[in-house]
Design a protein around this motif. Structure first.
Motif, PDB file in Angstrom:
ATOM      1  N   CYS A   1      40.494  -2.008 -15.183  1.00  0.00           N
ATOM      2  CA  CYS A   1      41.039  -1.063 -14.162  1.00  0.00           C
ATOM      3  C   CYS A   1      41.674  -1.869 -12.644  1.00  0.00           C
ATOM      4  O   CYS A   1      41.506  -1.122 -12.054  1.00  0.00           O
ATOM      5  CB  CYS A   1      40.230   0.159 -14.511  1.00  0.00           C
ATOM      6  SG  CYS A   1      40.524   1.316 -15.185  1.00  0.00           S
ATOM      7  N   PHE A   2      41.240  -2.738 -12.655  1.00  0.00           N
ATOM      8  CA  PHE A   2      42.559  -3.558 -11.255  1.00  0.00           C
ATOM      9  C   PHE A   2      43.711  -2.588 -11.593  1.00  0.00           C
ATOM     10  O   PHE A   2      43.788  -2.565 -10.092  1.00  0.00           O
ATOM     11  CB  PHE A   2      43.084  -5.121 -11.757  1.00  0.00           C
ATOM     12  CG  PHE A   2      44.122  -5.079 -12.270  1.00  0.00           C
ATOM     13  CD1 PHE A   2      45.221  -5.087 -12.180  1.00  0.00           C
ATOM     14  CD2 PHE A   2      43.865  -5.636 -14.182  1.00  0.00           C
ATOM     15  CE1 PHE A   2      46.280  -5.659 -12.581  1.00  0.00           C
ATOM     16  CE2 PHE A   2      44.650  -5.755 -15.101  1.00  0.00           C
ATOM     17  CZ  PHE A   2      45.709  -6.038 -14.169  1.00  0.00           C
ATOM     18  N   GLU A   3      44.363  -2.223 -12.152  1.00  0.00           N
ATOM     19  CA  GLU A   3      45.930  -1.476 -11.929  1.00  0.00           C
ATOM     20  C   GLU A   3      45.415  -0.711 -10.626  1.00  0.00           C
ATOM     21  O   GLU A   3      46.278  -0.254 -10.594  1.00  0.00           O
ATOM     22  CB  GLU A   3      46.310  -1.526 -13.178  1.00  0.00           C
ATOM     23  CG  GLU A   3      45.968  -0.629 -14.236  1.00  0.00           C
ATOM     24  CD  GLU A   3      44.735  -0.756 -14.604  1.00  0.00           C
ATOM     25  OE1 GLU A   3      44.142  -0.051 -15.661  1.00  0.00           O
ATOM     26  OE2 GLU A   3      43.863  -1.424 -15.607  1.00  0.00           O
ATOM     27  N   MET A   4      44.471   0.555 -10.466  1.00  0.00           N
ATOM     28  CA  MET A   4      44.007   1.358  -9.886  1.00  0.00           C
ATOM     29  C   MET A   4      43.821   0.465  -7.919  1.00  0.00           C
ATOM     30  O   MET A   4      44.010   1.685  -7.319  1.00  0.00           O
ATOM     31  CB  MET A   4      43.133   1.885 -10.004  1.00  0.00           C
ATOM     32  CG  MET A   4      42.797   2.076 -11.702  1.00  0.00           C
ATOM     33  SD  MET A   4      43.962   3.519 -11.877  1.00  0.00           S
ATOM     34  CE  MET A   4      43.040   4.677 -10.850  1.00  0.00           C
TER      35      MET A   4
ATOM     36  N   GLY B   1      46.424   5.943  -9.810  1.00  0.00           N
ATOM     37  CA  GLY B   1      46.731   5.149  -9.458  1.00  0.00           C
ATOM     38  C   GLY B   1      47.628   4.323  -8.349  1.00  0.00           C
ATOM     39  O   GLY B   1      48.905   5.551  -8.755  1.00  0.00           O
ATOM     40  N   PRO B   2      48.336   2.999  -8.355  1.00  0.00           N
ATOM     41  CA  PRO B   2      49.528   2.969  -7.445  1.00  0.00           C
ATOM     42  C   PRO B   2      50.833   3.228  -8.537  1.00  0.00           C
ATOM     43  O   PRO B   2      52.002   3.752  -8.225  1.00  0.00           O
ATOM     44  CB  PRO B   2      49.374   1.734  -7.244  1.00  0.00           C
ATOM     45  CG  PRO B   2      48.180   0.972  -6.831  1.00  0.00           C
ATOM     46  CD  PRO B   2      47.342   2.405  -7.876  1.00  0.00           C
ATOM     47  N   LEU B   3      50.590   3.756 -10.114  1.00  0.00           N
ATOM     48  CA  LEU B   3      51.556   2.961 -11.014  1.00  0.00           C
ATOM     49  C   LEU B   3      52.119   5.013 -10.779  1.00  0.00           C
ATOM     50  O   LEU B   3      53.506   5.290 -10.507  1.00  0.00           O
ATOM     51  CB  LEU B   3      51.235   3.532 -12.315  1.00  0.00           C
ATOM     52  CG  LEU B   3      52.252   3.538 -13.611  1.00  0.00           C
ATOM     53  CD1 LEU B   3      54.175   2.830 -13.561  1.00  0.00           C
ATOM     54  CD2 LEU B   3      51.777   3.778 -14.395  1.00  0.00           C
TER      55      LEU B   3
ATOM     56  N   THR C   1      51.432  -5.295 -11.186  1.00  0.00           N
ATOM     57  CA  THR C   1      51.694  -4.762 -12.276  1.00  0.00           C
ATOM     58  C   THR C   1      52.398  -3.193 -12.539  1.00  0.00           C
ATOM     59  O   THR C   1      53.269  -3.245 -13.587  1.00  0.00           O
ATOM     60  CB  THR C   1      50.082  -4.822 -12.719  1.00  0.00           C
ATOM     61  OG1 THR C   1      49.578  -5.691 -12.897  1.00  0.00           O
ATOM     62  CG2 THR C   1      50.047  -3.952 -14.465  1.00  0.00           C
ATOM     63  N   THR C   2      52.929  -2.832 -11.597  1.00  0.00           N
ATOM     64  CA  THR C   2      52.838  -1.227 -11.357  1.00  0.00           C
ATOM     65  C   THR C   2      54.341  -2.126 -11.085  1.00  0.00           C
ATOM     66  O   THR C   2      55.271  -0.852 -11.475  1.00  0.00           O
ATOM     67  CB  THR C   2      52.479  -1.027 -10.303  1.00  0.00           C
ATOM     68  OG1 THR C   2      51.596  -0.513  -9.905  1.00  0.00           O
ATOM     69  CG2 THR C   2      53.379  -0.070  -9.657  1.00  0.00           C
TER      70      THR C   2
END
Length: 430
Positions: free
Chosen positions: A382-385, A214-216, A394-395
């Motif tokens: 898993c919204f952070e994906m 994901g974005p992170l 969040t990222t």
């Protein structure tokens, strides 16, 4: 001809009704976040709710586009069903706009979190909001990737003995899963001693891939971290904790090899989502435990930091936070144990926030190590994906936390030169 036009309009009307009803139901679940007693239903609702929760404006404009098409084709004028569902969509539209407003609330939460972790340097963080061109640029480009990096794929981390055992036990496909991908920024060379982010994918321990990042991960590559994405065996006759042991084997590989890619083998932060978050937490909490590193007991498997997101942190669920069967599934399908018929029906795929709160509370009671906890309002599993406003806020928070705690000064030129010699030797002999 008139009959054909009527049939086409009827088709559009029925499609619009199905779309409207689905949107209405999923928007409701996205707002309320309710869980059902059925695990499969929870997985489907989690995936669909995330689309509405993380991209509400896109869903709003899709509905607007559909309505415009029905007006152009004259469907609204001849179909009472289409007109009825247009009123239903007014409620749905209000819900999607509310979801967008709620996603923006994350900005203040993240700014407060960043202010807390950087009190010593008195930095005041101001993240881009809806009045910022940067916000809309990111929103309109949700699939952003850094440009300047090199990907080294499918590097095995097994020893020959481990390879033969896995092949004889689980087959060649399972052996191929025991591999890592290394993302090296192009301006990072061997010996630079950049921080290493070890990423473990989610998927309920039995599915998923190291390609699902994901974005992170993309953000840390852009910030000159070396990222090692880890695969573990998904379906093995030995069951859990094989997945955890494989992750420790991947960490062993990092200790031995990551320096040639510019990473610091003694500055490793492990992270993961969902079941990957559980594996990351277990890896961090069981350093050098011989029970989980048979055959390589003397290898240092400690890490310098751990970051978990949407993680499964309570397999027992003694407080009955979950609604559907999960514990029994873990016992029978992941750990491959007989299980207990009297086990309560609990879910592991929708991870209630209460388990994370309890974990942090217990950790602070039993450990002197520091721990930071950031709770994001309105996020689904898993919204952070997703590259959404909430996902990117969040990222930014997690990237700042990682850099604040683990980003060390660059290595000396002499050390870089020594590692260059090692890299050249490695290429000559492989």
């Amino acid at each position: 001809m008139g009959l054909v036009i009527s049939l086409v309009r009827l088709t559009w009307a029925v499609s619009y009704a199905a779309f409207s009803l689905t949107s209405f139901i999923v928007t409701g679940f996205a707002i309320l976040g309710e869980r059902t007693p059925n695990r499969v239903a929870n997985v489907v609702l989690s995936l669909t709710s995330n689309q509405y929760s993380e991209f509400p404006l896109i869903m709003f404009f899709l509905d607007l586009l559909f309505q415009s098409w029905l007006s152009v084709t004259g469907t609204f004028y001849v179909s009472p069903m289409a007109r009825f569902f247009s009123y239903v969509n007014v409620i749905t539209a209000a819900g999607t706009l509310y979801l967008f407003k709620r996603s923006l609330e994350c900005q203040v939460v993240v700014e407060n979190f960043l202010g807390e972790i950087s009190k010593e340097n008195k930095t005041k963080f101001k993240l881009p909001g809806v009045t910022s061109p940067k916000f809309w640029k990111q929103f309109m480009n949700p699939f952003h990737w850094p440009r300047n990096f090199t990907l080294n794929e499918n590097i095995p981390y097994w020893t020959s003995k481990e390879q033969m055992y896995a092949m004889n036990t689980d087959g060649w496909e399972s052996v191929l899963e025991m591999a890592v991908d290394v993302y090296r920024p192009d301006n990072v060379e061997g010996g630079h001693d950049r921080p290493v982010l070890m990423y473990i994918h989610g998927g309920g321990w039995t599915s998923g891939s190291k390609k699902s990042i994901g974005p992170l991960v993309t953000e840390m590559i852009a910030q000159n971290w070396v990222v090692v994405a880890v695969n573990h065996r998904l379906k093995t006759k030995d069951g859990y904790p094989t997945q955890l042991i494989d992750c420790k084997r991947a960490l062993r590989w990092i200790r031995e090899e990551v320096q040639t890619f510019g990473g610091d083998p003694h500055n490793v932060v492990v992270t993961g989502d969902s079941s990957g978050g559980q594996l990351a937490a277990m890896l961090a909490l069981t350093p050098n435990d011989p029970a989980y590193q048979h055959g390589f007991e003397k290898v240092d498997t400690s890490v310098q930091g751990c970051l978990v997101q949407s993680a499964v942190l309570d397999l027992v669920d003694a407080n009955d936070y979950r609604a559907a069967n999960g514990r029994e599934r873990f016992i029978r399908e992941v750990a491959l144990r007989p299980g207990f018929p009297e086990s309560a029906e609990r879910d592991l795929d929708t991870c209630p926030v209460e388990t994370a709160r309890d974990f942090v509370k217990e950790f602070r009671k039993k450990s002197t190590a520091s721990i930071n906890y950031l709770e994001i309002p309105g996020g689904h599993h898993c919204f952070e994906m997703y590259s959404s406003p909430r996902g990117w806020y969040t990222t930014i928070a997690t990237a700042e936390w990682l850099n604040h705690n683990f980003n060390q000064p660059a290595a000396s030129e002499n050390k870089i030169a020594r590692v260059h010699e090692l890299v050249e030797w490695w290429h000559e002999n492989n």
